[in-house]
Design a protein around this motif. Structure first.
Motif, PDB file in Angstrom:
ATOM      1  N   ILE A 165       3.898   5.782   1.138  1.00 15.48           N
ATOM      2  CA  ILE A 165       2.545   5.529  -0.157  1.00 15.48           C
ATOM      3  C   ILE A 165       1.298   5.808   0.363  1.00 15.48           C
ATOM      4  O   ILE A 165       0.891   5.205   1.569  1.00 15.48           O
ATOM      5  CB  ILE A 165       2.993   4.060  -0.523  1.00 15.48           C
ATOM      6  CG1 ILE A 165       4.199   3.910  -1.025  1.00 15.48           C
ATOM      7  CG2 ILE A 165       1.753   3.921  -1.669  1.00 15.48           C
ATOM      8  CD1 ILE A 165       4.466   2.473  -1.482  1.00 15.48           C
ATOM      9  N   ILE A 166       0.584   6.518  -0.011  1.00 13.53           N
ATOM     10  CA  ILE A 166      -0.714   6.774   0.269  1.00 13.53           C
ATOM     11  C   ILE A 166      -1.742   6.219  -0.844  1.00 13.53           C
ATOM     12  O   ILE A 166      -1.555   6.570  -1.907  1.00 13.53           O
ATOM     13  CB  ILE A 166      -0.872   8.393   0.409  1.00 13.53           C
ATOM     14  CG1 ILE A 166      -0.072   8.947   1.316  1.00 13.53           C
ATOM     15  CG2 ILE A 166      -2.511   8.601   0.638  1.00 13.53           C
ATOM     16  CD1 ILE A 166      -0.087  10.371   1.117  1.00 13.53           C
ATOM     17  N   VAL A 167      -2.494   5.327  -0.541  1.00 10.34           N
ATOM     18  CA  VAL A 167      -3.424   4.693  -1.297  1.00 10.34           C
ATOM     19  C   VAL A 167      -4.833   5.550  -1.269  1.00 10.34           C
ATOM     20  O   VAL A 167      -5.489   5.518  -0.352  1.00 10.34           O
ATOM     21  CB  VAL A 167      -3.485   3.217  -1.036  1.00 10.34           C
ATOM     22  CG1 VAL A 167      -4.641   2.561  -2.059  1.00 10.34           C
ATOM     23  CG2 VAL A 167      -2.280   2.242  -0.948  1.00 10.34           C
ATOM     24  N   LYS A 168      -5.063   5.989  -2.495  1.00 15.29           N
ATOM     25  CA  LYS A 168      -6.335   6.719  -2.538  1.00 15.29           C
ATOM     26  C   LYS A 168      -7.429   6.142  -3.402  1.00 15.29           C
ATOM     27  O   LYS A 168      -7.263   5.488  -4.501  1.00 15.29           O
ATOM     28  CB  LYS A 168      -6.357   8.202  -3.265  1.00 15.29           C
ATOM     29  CG  LYS A 168      -5.056   9.093  -2.653  1.00 15.29           C
ATOM     30  CD  LYS A 168      -4.830  10.248  -3.398  1.00 15.29           C
ATOM     31  CE  LYS A 168      -3.944  11.257  -2.674  1.00 15.29           C
ATOM     32  NZ  LYS A 168      -3.899  12.592  -3.680  1.00 15.29           N
ATOM     33  N   ARG A 169      -8.488   5.847  -2.506  1.00 16.00           N
ATOM     34  CA  ARG A 169      -9.408   4.787  -3.030  1.00 16.00           C
ATOM     35  C   ARG A 169     -10.754   5.813  -3.764  1.00 16.00           C
ATOM     36  O   ARG A 169     -10.868   6.938  -3.375  1.00 16.00           O
ATOM     37  CB  ARG A 169     -10.107   3.980  -1.968  1.00 16.00           C
ATOM     38  CG  ARG A 169      -9.033   3.186  -1.355  1.00 16.00           C
ATOM     39  CD  ARG A 169      -9.028   2.051  -2.240  1.00 16.00           C
ATOM     40  NE  ARG A 169      -7.802   1.274  -1.797  1.00 16.00           N
ATOM     41  CZ  ARG A 169      -7.611  -0.108  -1.049  1.00 16.00           C
ATOM     42  NH1 ARG A 169      -8.805  -0.529  -0.805  1.00 16.00           N
ATOM     43  NH2 ARG A 169      -6.489  -0.430  -0.590  1.00 16.00           N
TER      44      ARG A 169
END
Length: 169
Positions: A165-169
């Motif tokens: 899971i890549i959390v893009k901000r």
């Protein structure tokens, strides 16, 4: 006289259980979570979290039975709500990019994740899911109890063999 290693002596004196590295069994990482920060951020660009099945099982367990478009009959899924996992790691904003072992990717805005929504399942019908059975992790929705999930958006978000899971901000 038999030679004793320094590490062996330290284990005896410190009363620490020691297992040689060659004999230690590693617990496999089944999910990694990375947080990508904007280029202008002074924080690290990627902060990884690596989770084992035991780590996921330590979180509150949820289960439901539902039919899917990929299976022949109703299935019982058990795992952790995606909302619970995000809260556990303090993830409250951004967009999630979920990535499968085969590099299939889906995006879900964090705002679309809520308790009782998407379940990160690690068991199906009481058994851990193997790679060949859409495991070890499958993001599923309760399609039977909530007709709002019976659409292309939620079917496409139901990613199996999930490992990142890549959390893009």
């Amino acid at each position: 006289m038999k030679a004793v290693s320094f590490i062996g002596l330290m284990c005896v004196f410190l009363s620490v259980p020691c297992v040689p590295a060659a004999m230690a069994e590693e617990t496999p990482i089944i999910l990694s979570i990375h947080t990508e920060q904007p280029q202008s951020s002074s924080e690290n660009s990627i902060l990884p979290v690596r989770m084992t099945l035991s780590d996921l099982r330590a979180l509150p367990v949820a289960s439901f039975e539902t039919t899917t478009i990929w299976t022949m009959e109703p299935q019982v899924f058990s795992g952790v709500w995606l909302a619970t996992l995000l809260a556990h790691h303090g993830i409250t904003t951004g967009t999630l990019e979920l990535v499968a072992i085969n590099d299939y990717r889906v995006e879900i805005p964090v705002n679309d994740v809520y308790p009782g929504g998407a379940l990160l399942a690690y068991e199906r019908n009481g058994e851990e899911m193997l790679l060949r059975d859409k495991g070890p992790l499958w993001l599923v929705f309760d399609w039977d109890d909530n007709p709002a999930y019976r659409n292309e958006i939620h079917y496409s978000r139901s990613i199996w063999q999930l490992d990142r899971i890549i959390v893009k901000r």
